[in-house]
Design a protein around this motif. Sequence first.
Motif, PDB file in Angstrom:
ATOM      1  N   MET A  54      -1.555  -7.529  -8.082  1.00 42.58           N
ATOM      2  CA  MET A  54      -0.387  -7.930  -7.291  1.00 42.58           C
ATOM      3  C   MET A  54       0.778  -8.286  -8.206  1.00 42.58           C
ATOM      4  N   LEU A  57       2.360  -5.086  -9.580  1.00 33.53           N
ATOM      5  CA  LEU A  57       3.140  -4.384  -8.555  1.00 33.53           C
ATOM      6  C   LEU A  57       4.455  -5.100  -8.272  1.00 33.53           C
ATOM      7  N   ILE A  58       4.406  -6.415  -8.138  1.00 28.07           N
ATOM      8  CA  ILE A  58       5.613  -7.176  -7.805  1.00 28.07           C
ATOM      9  C   ILE A  58       6.617  -7.148  -8.955  1.00 28.07           C
ATOM     10  N   THR A  61       7.920  -3.493  -9.603  1.00 24.51           N
ATOM     11  CA  THR A  61       8.900  -3.068  -8.608  1.00 24.51           C
ATOM     12  C   THR A  61      10.244  -3.771  -8.825  1.00 24.51           C
ATOM     13  N   PRO A 104       4.806   0.437   6.065  1.00 19.12           N
ATOM     14  CA  PRO A 104       4.680  -0.704   5.135  1.00 19.12           C
ATOM     15  C   PRO A 104       3.231  -1.073   4.843  1.00 19.12           C
ATOM     16  N   VAL A 105       2.380  -1.055   5.866  1.00 21.58           N
ATOM     17  CA  VAL A 105       0.979  -1.430   5.668  1.00 21.58           C
ATOM     18  C   VAL A 105       0.218  -0.335   4.932  1.00 21.58           C
ATOM     19  N   THR A 108       1.285  -0.091   1.297  1.00 25.30           N
ATOM     20  CA  THR A 108       0.800  -1.244   0.534  1.00 25.30           C
ATOM     21  C   THR A 108      -0.670  -1.074   0.180  1.00 25.30           C
ATOM     22  N   PHE A 109      -1.472  -0.645   1.148  1.00 24.28           N
ATOM     23  CA  PHE A 109      -2.887  -0.387   0.882  1.00 24.28           C
ATOM     24  C   PHE A 109      -3.039   0.652  -0.223  1.00 24.28           C
ATOM     25  N   LEU A 111      -0.910   1.730  -2.640  1.00 26.65           N
ATOM     26  CA  LEU A 111      -0.451   1.330  -3.967  1.00 26.65           C
ATOM     27  C   LEU A 111      -1.347   0.239  -4.562  1.00 26.65           C
ATOM     28  N   PHE A 112      -1.794  -0.693  -3.714  1.00 25.21           N
ATOM     29  CA  PHE A 112      -2.645  -1.778  -4.214  1.00 25.21           C
ATOM     30  C   PHE A 112      -3.991  -1.233  -4.686  1.00 25.21           C
ATOM     31  N   SER A 398      -6.307   4.849   2.712  1.00 24.25           N
ATOM     32  CA  SER A 398      -5.025   4.782   3.406  1.00 24.25           C
ATOM     33  C   SER A 398      -4.923   5.826   4.506  1.00 24.25           C
TER      34      SER A 398
END
Length: 440
Positions: A54, A57-58, A61, A104-105, A108-109, A111-112, A398
Amino acid sequence: MKIILIAVIALAVIAAGFVFAAGPEPHIVIPGDVLWDLGLFQVTSTLMAAWLTMLVLIVGTFLMTRSMKLIPSGAQNFIESVIEFLYGQVEEIAGEVNARRFFPVVATFFLFILMANWLALLPFYKAIGITKDYGHEIFHEIQDKAEAGKPFDKDKHFFAWQMEDAGGLGLVQSGAGTFKFDIHTGEAPGDVLDRYIIALAEFYTDFAPSHGAESNGEAEHGHAAPEDVAAALAALNADPKAPKFLPADAHGEGGADHGAVESVALGQAFGGVEFPGDKVAMVYPFFRATFSDLNNTLALAIFAFLVIEFWGFQSLGFGYLGKFFINPLKNPILTFVGFLELLSEFIRIISFAFRLFGNIFAGGVLLLILTYLVPFLAPLGIYGLELFVGLIQAIVFSLLLLVFAVGAVEHHGEEHDEEHGHGEAHGAAGHHEPRAVQAH
């Protein structure tokens, strides 16, 4: 000539691997290693890896988009291309309207999961962490049972590496020796102590039992030969770097009233053990592949299940339940099908969780074993394969989430059309959007 040259280079690389990159014997554990126990909350190596993912990614980005431009270039161009590609795929499957909800969901799945799988291939994963001193822990286990005056009530298996230090920060050492010790159910603490003395003597010195005493607990347990225990203790005392068993002082700390353990073979009580040289310890890594822990994949699966059901109720209201609960008097077959639909909703949780866990855990185990058996060269191909597997697992998870979401928002609408004869009306209206858009 080229084949010979390639073979020579390969052999040289393998030889160098055994010298510089040979890993210790793998210690394979399914749950995440507990680093800190905070009461009801345990911080594990896989949870730390999830937090690291996380953070990457944060921060990544933020750094790539902190100076946004109308005409993108460099890092901004890369991240916009990735997002645009992912959105295009979602829109193609779900339609324009639902893509705005789902993207968005789903993104997110994806990329995470992808980032977590690829970060797990970094060299410091499973290599650096907190060391646990097993040399003293084994003796403390024996002490506790001796104080209680009871035999061991369950089997215990101890697996450790030979390390310079124990406690605090540790690094997995190349080609470290492996120490194993087993305690059997029903064994008396004194008998376990005798075997422990023999096991340490075999590991640290040239001592070998002459009376068939089983030191590591693989054979049927029983009393060790007094001659072997005495010889093992003498071998340990003769080597300045070998462990030393400390005789209990009946008048001081560690005496008979302070956890001393009496050897059955020697009739002597010991109050502790010291390791002046190398220790026997295990490195509990700070980071391990996030999804090699079933807890993490199960958490993702439960969230995926909840968000799919949320979208279903959001689009269809309580009518969403109509695809599960059908009046058996009207159509018994559809009633049974509805029950299967309801069951499949919950089975998806297991499918989501175990598919991701199985692939990532198996890949990690394979890398560990190959690093131990054929270091440096053999794992290189597996690393390439794991990059591909990590991508595929992110895509599959995903994509399934997206497909199930589309089914959740459109399924009841289709049944409603068929039931009231509106199917042709929809076709005549000339709508060419995906069914999920019509349902919305």
